[in-house]
Structures are given as structure tokens and as C-alpha cells.
Scaffold this motif. Sequence first.
Motif, PDB file in Angstrom:
ATOM      1  N   ASP A 197      46.513  31.571  36.720  1.00 62.77           N
ATOM      2  CA  ASP A 197      46.814  31.105  35.373  1.00 62.77           C
ATOM      3  C   ASP A 197      45.754  31.625  34.405  1.00 62.77           C
ATOM      4  O   ASP A 197      44.688  32.081  34.816  1.00 62.77           O
ATOM      5  N   GLU A 198      46.060  31.574  33.123  1.00 56.79           N
ATOM      6  CA  GLU A 198      45.068  31.959  32.124  1.00 56.79           C
ATOM      7  C   GLU A 198      43.964  30.905  32.109  1.00 56.79           C
ATOM      8  O   GLU A 198      44.223  29.712  31.956  1.00 56.79           O
ATOM      9  N   SER A 199      42.740  31.366  32.272  1.00 65.86           N
ATOM     10  CA  SER A 199      41.651  30.455  32.561  1.00 65.86           C
ATOM     11  C   SER A 199      40.383  30.837  31.823  1.00 65.86           C
ATOM     12  O   SER A 199      39.956  31.996  31.847  1.00 65.86           O
ATOM     13  N   GLY A 200      39.748  29.836  31.197  1.00 68.98           N
ATOM     14  CA  GLY A 200      38.449  30.071  30.597  1.00 68.98           C
ATOM     15  C   GLY A 200      37.379  30.324  31.639  1.00 68.98           C
ATOM     16  O   GLY A 200      36.374  30.993  31.359  1.00 68.98           O
ATOM     17  N   THR A 201      37.569  29.795  32.855  1.00 64.36           N
ATOM     18  CA  THR A 201      36.628  30.075  33.935  1.00 64.36           C
ATOM     19  C   THR A 201      36.661  31.560  34.271  1.00 64.36           C
ATOM     20  O   THR A 201      35.617  32.201  34.459  1.00 64.36           O
ATOM     21  N   THR A 202      37.863  32.128  34.344  1.00 63.12           N
ATOM     22  CA  THR A 202      38.000  33.572  34.545  1.00 63.12           C
ATOM     23  C   THR A 202      37.325  34.337  33.417  1.00 63.12           C
ATOM     24  O   THR A 202      36.598  35.313  33.649  1.00 63.12           O
ATOM     25  N   ASP A 203      37.543  33.898  32.190  1.00 67.75           N
ATOM     26  CA  ASP A 203      36.964  34.567  31.030  1.00 67.75           C
ATOM     27  C   ASP A 203      35.437  34.600  31.120  1.00 67.75           C
ATOM     28  O   ASP A 203      34.805  35.645  30.928  1.00 67.75           O
ATOM     29  N   ASN A 204      34.828  33.466  31.441  1.00 64.13           N
ATOM     30  CA  ASN A 204      33.373  33.404  31.529  1.00 64.13           C
ATOM     31  C   ASN A 204      32.826  34.175  32.732  1.00 64.13           C
ATOM     32  O   ASN A 204      31.782  34.830  32.635  1.00 64.13           O
ATOM     33  N   PHE A 205      33.517  34.109  33.852  1.00 60.37           N
ATOM     34  CA  PHE A 205      33.085  34.847  35.034  1.00 60.37           C
ATOM     35  C   PHE A 205      33.096  36.351  34.771  1.00 60.37           C
ATOM     36  O   PHE A 205      32.132  37.075  35.089  1.00 60.37           O
ATOM     37  N   THR A 212      26.451  42.174  32.767  1.00 64.65           N
ATOM     38  CA  THR A 212      25.368  42.490  33.703  1.00 64.65           C
ATOM     39  C   THR A 212      25.580  43.766  34.512  1.00 64.65           C
ATOM     40  O   THR A 212      24.608  44.387  34.938  1.00 64.65           O
ATOM     41  N   THR A 213      26.826  44.165  34.726  1.00 64.85           N
ATOM     42  CA  THR A 213      27.072  45.363  35.523  1.00 64.85           C
ATOM     43  C   THR A 213      28.304  46.110  35.008  1.00 64.85           C
ATOM     44  O   THR A 213      29.304  46.262  35.710  1.00 64.85           O
ATOM     45  N   PRO A 214      28.245  46.590  33.778  1.00 66.75           N
ATOM     46  CA  PRO A 214      29.419  47.233  33.160  1.00 66.75           C
ATOM     47  C   PRO A 214      29.894  48.474  33.905  1.00 66.75           C
ATOM     48  O   PRO A 214      31.092  48.800  33.842  1.00 66.75           O
ATOM     49  N   ASP A 215      29.006  49.160  34.605  1.00 62.31           N
ATOM     50  CA  ASP A 215      29.427  50.344  35.357  1.00 62.31           C
ATOM     51  C   ASP A 215      30.308  49.983  36.549  1.00 62.31           C
ATOM     52  O   ASP A 215      31.068  50.836  37.040  1.00 62.31           O
ATOM     53  N   ASN A 216      30.234  48.742  36.987  1.00 59.77           N
ATOM     54  CA  ASN A 216      31.011  48.309  38.150  1.00 59.77           C
ATOM     55  C   ASN A 216      32.138  47.350  37.790  1.00 59.77           C
ATOM     56  O   ASN A 216      32.892  46.941  38.676  1.00 59.77           O
ATOM     57  N   TRP A 217      32.238  47.006  36.521  1.00 65.87           N
ATOM     58  CA  TRP A 217      33.343  46.138  36.075  1.00 65.87           C
ATOM     59  C   TRP A 217      33.845  46.686  34.750  1.00 65.87           C
ATOM     60  O   TRP A 217      33.336  46.375  33.684  1.00 65.87           O
ATOM     61  N   LYS A 218      34.849  47.520  34.833  1.00 69.99           N
ATOM     62  CA  LYS A 218      35.323  48.280  33.675  1.00 69.99           C
ATOM     63  C   LYS A 218      36.555  47.657  33.030  1.00 69.99           C
ATOM     64  O   LYS A 218      37.338  48.357  32.385  1.00 69.99           O
ATOM     65  N   TYR A 219      36.732  46.373  33.197  1.00 72.33           N
ATOM     66  CA  TYR A 219      37.875  45.680  32.604  1.00 72.33           C
ATOM     67  C   TYR A 219      37.451  45.014  31.294  1.00 72.33           C
ATOM     68  O   TYR A 219      36.276  44.750  31.059  1.00 72.33           O
ATOM     69  N   GLU A 220      38.429  44.737  30.444  1.00 74.92           N
ATOM     70  CA  GLU A 220      38.144  44.184  29.126  1.00 74.92           C
ATOM     71  C   GLU A 220      37.745  42.716  29.172  1.00 74.92           C
ATOM     72  O   GLU A 220      37.067  42.228  28.286  1.00 74.92           O
ATOM     73  N   GLY A 221      38.164  42.014  30.200  1.00 79.54           N
ATOM     74  CA  GLY A 221      37.884  40.585  30.277  1.00 79.54           C
ATOM     75  C   GLY A 221      38.931  39.781  29.533  1.00 79.54           C
ATOM     76  O   GLY A 221      39.874  40.308  28.946  1.00 79.54           O
ATOM     77  N   GLY A 222      38.762  38.480  29.551  1.00 85.00           N
ATOM     78  CA  GLY A 222      39.731  37.589  28.925  1.00 85.00           C
ATOM     79  C   GLY A 222      40.146  36.497  29.902  1.00 85.00           C
ATOM     80  O   GLY A 222      39.665  36.425  31.030  1.00 85.00           O
ATOM     81  N   LYS A 223      41.059  35.655  29.446  1.00 84.79           N
ATOM     82  CA  LYS A 223      41.482  34.520  30.266  1.00 84.79           C
ATOM     83  C   LYS A 223      42.369  34.936  31.438  1.00 84.79           C
ATOM     84  O   LYS A 223      42.454  34.219  32.440  1.00 84.79           O
ATOM     85  N   ALA A 224      43.055  36.065  31.326  1.00 84.56           N
ATOM     86  CA  ALA A 224      43.939  36.541  32.396  1.00 84.56           C
ATOM     87  C   ALA A 224      43.180  37.503  33.305  1.00 84.56           C
ATOM     88  O   ALA A 224      42.453  38.383  32.828  1.00 84.56           O
ATOM     89  N   TRP A 225      43.355  37.363  34.608  1.00 83.96           N
ATOM     90  CA  TRP A 225      42.692  38.232  35.580  1.00 83.96           C
ATOM     91  C   TRP A 225      43.251  39.643  35.474  1.00 83.96           C
ATOM     92  O   TRP A 225      44.467  39.837  35.407  1.00 83.96           O
ATOM     93  N   GLN A 226      42.383  40.656  35.479  1.00 84.62           N
ATOM     94  CA  GLN A 226      42.827  42.035  35.255  1.00 84.62           C
ATOM     95  C   GLN A 226      42.602  42.967  36.439  1.00 84.62           C
ATOM     96  O   GLN A 226      43.277  43.997  36.541  1.00 84.62           O
ATOM     97  N   ALA A 227      41.660  42.656  37.312  1.00 85.00           N
ATOM     98  CA  ALA A 227      41.375  43.559  38.427  1.00 85.00           C
ATOM     99  C   ALA A 227      42.527  43.582  39.424  1.00 85.00           C
ATOM    100  O   ALA A 227      43.285  42.617  39.550  1.00 85.00           O
ATOM    101  N   LYS A 228      42.649  44.698  40.113  1.00 90.07           N
ATOM    102  CA  LYS A 228      43.706  44.853  41.102  1.00 90.07           C
ATOM    103  C   LYS A 228      43.267  44.242  42.437  1.00 90.07           C
ATOM    104  O   LYS A 228      42.082  44.123  42.727  1.00 90.07           O
ATOM    105  N   GLY A 229      44.256  43.907  43.242  1.00 92.80           N
ATOM    106  CA  GLY A 229      43.971  43.396  44.572  1.00 92.80           C
ATOM    107  C   GLY A 229      43.558  41.939  44.541  1.00 92.80           C
ATOM    108  O   GLY A 229      43.618  41.251  43.524  1.00 92.80           O
ATOM    109  N   GLY A 230      43.113  41.445  45.687  1.00 95.59           N
ATOM    110  CA  GLY A 230      42.746  40.052  45.811  1.00 95.59           C
ATOM    111  C   GLY A 230      43.968  39.153  45.896  1.00 95.59           C
ATOM    112  O   GLY A 230      45.110  39.605  45.890  1.00 95.59           O
ATOM    113  N   GLN A 231      43.718  37.867  45.983  1.00 96.57           N
ATOM    114  CA  GLN A 231      44.784  36.881  46.059  1.00 96.57           C
ATOM    115  C   GLN A 231      44.600  35.869  44.935  1.00 96.57           C
ATOM    116  O   GLN A 231      43.497  35.677  44.439  1.00 96.57           O
TER     117      GLN A 231
END
Length: 412
Positions: A197-205, A212-231
Amino acid sequence: MKLQRMNRRALTLGALAVSGALALTACGSDDTGNAGGGSTTDAAASSSIECGDAKGQLLADGSSAQKNAIDAWVKEFTAACKGVQINYKGSGSGAGITAFTQGQVAFAGSDSALDSEEIAASKEVCADGQGIDLPMVGGPIALAYNVPGAEGLVLDAETIAKIFDSKIKKWNDAAIKKLNPEVELPDLNIQAFHRSDESGTTDNFTKYLIATTPDNWKYEGGKAWQAKGGQAASGSSGVAQQVSQTAGAISYMELSYAEGMDVVAIDTGAAEPVAASTEGATKAIADAEIVGTGKDLALEINYKTEAEGAYPITLVTYEIVCDAGNKAETLPATKAFLGYIASEDGQGQLADAGYAPIPDDIIAKVRTTIEAVCGPARGPGPPGGTGPHRPVHRRQEPYRTSGSADRRTRWT
């Protein structure tokens, strides 16, 4: 470290004076008469909670991260204010903001401050005003994991990013071994869970990862999860349940949901790794800057902090309310409840529930702002009304709560 189950003491009420927060006439705009019923103040005669003219049902929705805190507050408040019922659904920050901007709830909880589009939308329901952010609950976002025999894990931002971006797939990966040379790491697949779900916890994480590590996290961020994979799982309770029952699992969640689980300590660059704690979160929030304007008290967290003991993956949950134009029928209960949870007594309950109280200088501004929250502007009143200050009631439409058959009223 193993997060032990908290020995929560019975919640007690301390000395409190929030009558200023209940001074509805400060707006010069509200009909606070008690036609059809008496004041609920008498019901709280033996309590330090000031009920004022609070009565009726208060609907609210939003952050699931603060749900445990809200539940504790509601229990104390409604015990003192017998004429009030509060239904906080905890459907997630995104759902709460949507409900607020559609006029379905009196206030919303969000782990992210309102953005410009959401502020614009709030002006449709806040007559002569807009939605504002009131920081009310602090909390570390814990990384809870389920790896048998691997207690006390330490991770840094780069490794965390690669785990949640499916770049590190085994618990005995060399990068994890380097940070944990004395831990026996199994050859076990990593099961990284994120919020569906759209989550402020996701946004802050993800803000932490971006900062802290922009070279390893190239997503825009926000309440919706953007990275591929995972569950994915819904809500803080959903990801917590998945971690607790899935070997190899890891996820991010507010600390109170990680009870009984192993949680990661973060290598921030300080002398020692920092474990998730309410004290560490309060230190991080104290380093935050107020970036909101006017009555808005939105904060900017320093996710790059290297201060000793400051836990960097920290969120602030805001209660979102109209600065003006709140509905007359729910304003007394809204102000009474918000005034209570911002009080010294209300904030004092947070640590026992696994949350971080808001630092004194910030919460003082919150209390002052609650005092100034207004209702609808005065007007001539409808034909046949009881006087020039009678609130104009809007057309009613049904509002269904939590998918049940129980129907509530929303104002449109």
C-alpha cells in the motif's frame, strides 16, 4: 540485537492543563452551544483530560505506523470523555490523506508531510484554509529480520539498498560477512518484504536510502514502492507478520511492530553501530528542521546524521487537520483529542508503546497551533436557522468503514 517484548506499564494520567487547546472561541467562528445535549466535561470530572464540548463520533484514518499509539490514546481519552467515539482505521498514510482531502475524516495521520498537490486538494475541504502537518509521533523504522542463529546483525546503507533492490540475494553474501565477521551466516535466500500500500513508512525508508547511498538507490522515492523484485504485504502489521513467519525474511517497519524479532543495528559512521530505539529516534528528530510555512510544522530529517546514538532511519507521523474551515460538528472533539495527545501526558505515553516523543521545542509549537485551529467562517445562517452563527450542514452521503456493513456519515 534481539528486541525484547516491552513490559508496558499501565497507562496513567499525569497533571495536565489543555484548556487553551479547547478555546474554540479563539477562532471567532464556531457555534459551541450544546443544543440537544450537555457538555461532556462532567464525565471527565475526575480526569485531567479536558473534554470541553467534545461529543459524537470522530472518524480518522491514515498511518498504520502510529496505530498502536492512537489506540492507547483513544482508550484513555474516551474513558474520560464519555460522549465521544473515535474510529481510527490505520489504512496507511496514502489512504488517510485521500480520505482527508475528500472530506471523509476529521483528521488524518501521515508519516510524510503533505506535498503541494495534497495541500491544493485540501483547500477544497478546508473552507478559507488548508491542511497542515502537526508532528505528533516519532519512531525509528526498524529493519526486522528472521535469520535463525544470526542475532545482532549490523548493516550499512549501501548493503541495505542492495538487499531491497535484489542485488544481494543471500544472507552469507560477502558484503554482509564483512560487516558481521563474528556471526555465523547461513546459505539462505533473502526474502525482502516491502509495503504493497502507499505508505509514509516506505517514503521515509527510501528517503534514507536516497540521502545516504544515491549510487545504490536510483529510485525517486515516495509513498509507493518502486524497486523491482521482493515480496509485498499490506500495512505495518502485514510486513511484520510475514517476517515473523518466513525464514530469511527482512522488512522495514515502525519499531513497535518488531516486538520479539531480531532487528538490525545501523553502521552510520559513528563510533558504534546504532540500534533502533526511541531514544535514538528522538535524538534524530531533535536535529530536524521545520520547513513548513505558516501554521504548517512539516519537518526535514537529517538522514545522514553521524551523531553518537542518533538512529538515522526515523520517521515523524503528522496529524493532518485544517488550519481553518474544520466542520463545526467535529471540531470540538478534534481539538480536544489533538490537544490531549500533544500534551505532556499524552506524549509521555509514547515511550512505553515503543514510540519516540516529539522534542519539547517542537511539540510546544504544535500545542500553540492546535489552539489556533478554526472552524467554518461565520455567516448569515440558512433561512429558518436559529441565528446568524448556526453552522450550515452539508449534504450527507454514506461512508463505509473497513469494508463492513456498518455505515457512517460523511459530509460532502
